[in-house]
Design a protein around this motif. Structure first.
Motif, mmCIF file in Angstrom:
data_model
loop_
_atom_site.group_PDB
_atom_site.id
_atom_site.type_symbol
_atom_site.label_atom_id
_atom_site.label_comp_id
_atom_site.label_asym_id
_atom_site.label_seq_id
_atom_site.Cartn_x
_atom_site.Cartn_y
_atom_site.Cartn_z
ATOM 1 N N HIS A 1 -2.206 1.616 0.286
ATOM 2 C CA HIS A 1 -3.190 1.407 -0.771
ATOM 3 C C HIS A 1 -4.215 0.435 -0.218
ATOM 4 C CE1 HIS A 1 -4.833 0.165 -4.706
ATOM 5 N NE2 HIS A 1 -4.389 1.318 -5.135
ATOM 6 N N ASP A 2 -5.446 0.429 -0.737
ATOM 7 C CA ASP A 2 -6.445 -0.466 -0.158
ATOM 8 C C ASP A 2 -6.193 -1.928 -0.475
ATOM 9 O OD1 ASP A 2 -7.096 -0.372 -2.819
ATOM 10 O OD2 ASP A 2 -9.202 0.162 -2.548
ATOM 11 N N THR A 3 -5.255 -2.243 -1.341
ATOM 12 C CA THR A 3 -4.947 -3.637 -1.660
ATOM 13 C C THR A 3 -3.712 -4.155 -0.942
ATOM 14 O OG1 THR A 3 -3.650 -2.970 -3.589
ATOM 15 C CG2 THR A 3 -5.961 -3.475 -3.964
ATOM 16 N N PHE A 4 -2.896 -3.280 -0.375
ATOM 17 C CA PHE A 4 -1.694 -3.746 0.311
ATOM 18 C C PHE A 4 -1.273 -2.756 1.395
ATOM 19 C CE2 PHE A 4 -0.037 -1.063 -3.101
ATOM 20 C CZ PHE A 4 0.961 -0.338 -2.460
ATOM 21 N N ALA A 5 -0.477 -3.255 2.321
ATOM 22 C CA ALA A 5 0.110 -2.414 3.369
ATOM 23 C C ALA A 5 1.551 -2.844 3.553
ATOM 24 C CB ALA A 5 -0.662 -2.566 4.670
ATOM 25 N N VAL A 6 2.369 -1.924 4.019
ATOM 26 C CA VAL A 6 3.787 -2.195 4.256
ATOM 27 C C VAL A 6 4.065 -2.020 5.741
ATOM 28 C CG1 VAL A 6 6.152 -1.472 3.768
ATOM 29 C CG2 VAL A 6 4.445 -1.443 1.937
ATOM 30 N N GLU A 7 4.828 -2.949 6.294
ATOM 31 C CA GLU A 7 5.150 -2.897 7.722
ATOM 32 C C GLU A 7 6.630 -3.200 7.923
ATOM 33 O OE1 GLU A 7 4.027 -5.338 11.833
ATOM 34 O OE2 GLU A 7 2.872 -5.647 10.001
ATOM 35 N N ILE A 8 7.286 -2.433 8.778
ATOM 36 C CA ILE A 8 8.653 -2.731 9.209
ATOM 37 C C ILE A 8 8.594 -3.014 10.706
ATOM 38 C CG2 ILE A 8 10.995 -1.865 9.505
ATOM 39 C CD1 ILE A 8 10.558 -0.077 7.096
#
Length: 294
Positions: free
Chosen positions: A20-27
């Protein structure tokens, strides 16, 4: 989704996706820490999936272990000293969070309030953000949902993550509020509720007006100013101004939002007005804060 091979250190893998343009997820999984690309990031939630070591922020170190939950603003000096190979879930909130959400169907008002409060009141030191085991368990379950949806990646995953993060931010904000009020006691039990309400609605002029607050908390409007000062040992107007300036300080340091926009969003007449108030109360103006001038 893009798989990014992160260079430096002994790194198993690093996967990051802007859901989403407000957040990112990273592993990411590390044997030895290496710096990560965190451009345009001002706030990051860190969930330790496995492993042990030390979290270092601004040269202060705290232990971490599996199920640890940490808050990492865009500190200039941060790292993890890996003792056992560690797998992290990073949830990155970006500056575009504060952009207008005119076309979205989601109401971002609660995100905006809670994220501003967290940004303005977090102590910016390492260590777990939640000490209460029950509250930590609640956030862990929510983060497990985020992890599951991130790995599932079906058509609704971003939407589910988005809504789950609303609850996460709410719990984090209330836990930080407990720390802010720790050691302070008020004769009137209503006053704690009043302070909480003001803090989480600080950007809504109508909801933090004496008339609205008097009606909501059953306090005579003519008595409100005296009631607030008697319980808080400071004037209502000073408390509101100080709270807004704390948010302005953090946003100057941790976001690239134009100062004129910060001033407008926080209820100041213009950037000059905000700058004067900041210098008066913190000794430094907004541009000095943004440049890191001591």
């Amino acid at each position: 989704m893009g798989n990014d091979f992160c260079l430096g250190g002994s790194l198993y893998f690093c996967m990051m996706e802007h859901l989403h343009d407000t957040f990112a997820v990273e592993i990411a999984e590390y044997q030895d820490w290496s710096d990560r690309n965190r451009k345009n990031n001002f706030f990051e939630l860190v969930y330790v999936l496995r492993g042990t070591g030390l979290q270092s922020v601004n040269y202060v170190k705290r232990k971490y272990a599996k199920n640890g939950i940490f808050l990492l603003p865009a500190a200039k000096c941060h790292a993890y000293i890996i003792e056992e190979p560690t797998r992290f879930l990073f949830i990155r909130f970006t500056g575009s969070y504060f952009a207008s959400r005119g076309k979205d169907q989601i109401d971002y008002s609660s995100w905006f309030s809670h994220l501003n409060f967290i940004l303005g009141n977090h102590d910016r030191f390492p260590g777990e953000i939640i000490s209460d085991p029950v509250e930590k368990s609640r956030v862990k379950r929510l983060l497990d949902v985020v992890l599951s949806e991130y790995q599932r990646k079906d058509a609704c995953s971003a939407f589910v993550i988005q809504n789950t993060l609303v609850s996460v931010l709410g719990i984090l904000a209330h836990n930080i509020q407990k720390k802010v009020l720790q050691g302070r006691t008020f004769k009137d039990s209503r006053f704690t509720e009043l302070i909480n309400f003001i803090s989480f609605n600080i950007l809504d002029p109508e909801k933090i007006s004496p008339a609205y607050l008097s009606d909501k908390f059953n306090i005579a409007e003519s008595y409100f100013s005296e009631y607030f000062q008697r319980n808080a040992a400071e004037r209502f107007q000073d408390f509101v101004l100080k709270t807004r300036l704390q948010i302005a300080e953090s946003r100057a340091i941790y976001t690239s939002t134009p100062i004129t926009e910060i001033a407008w969003e926080l209820g100041f007449t213009d950037s000059s007005h905000l700058n004067r108030m900041m210098k008066k109360h913190f000794g430094r103006g907004m541009r000095e804060l943004r440049k890191g001038v001591v």
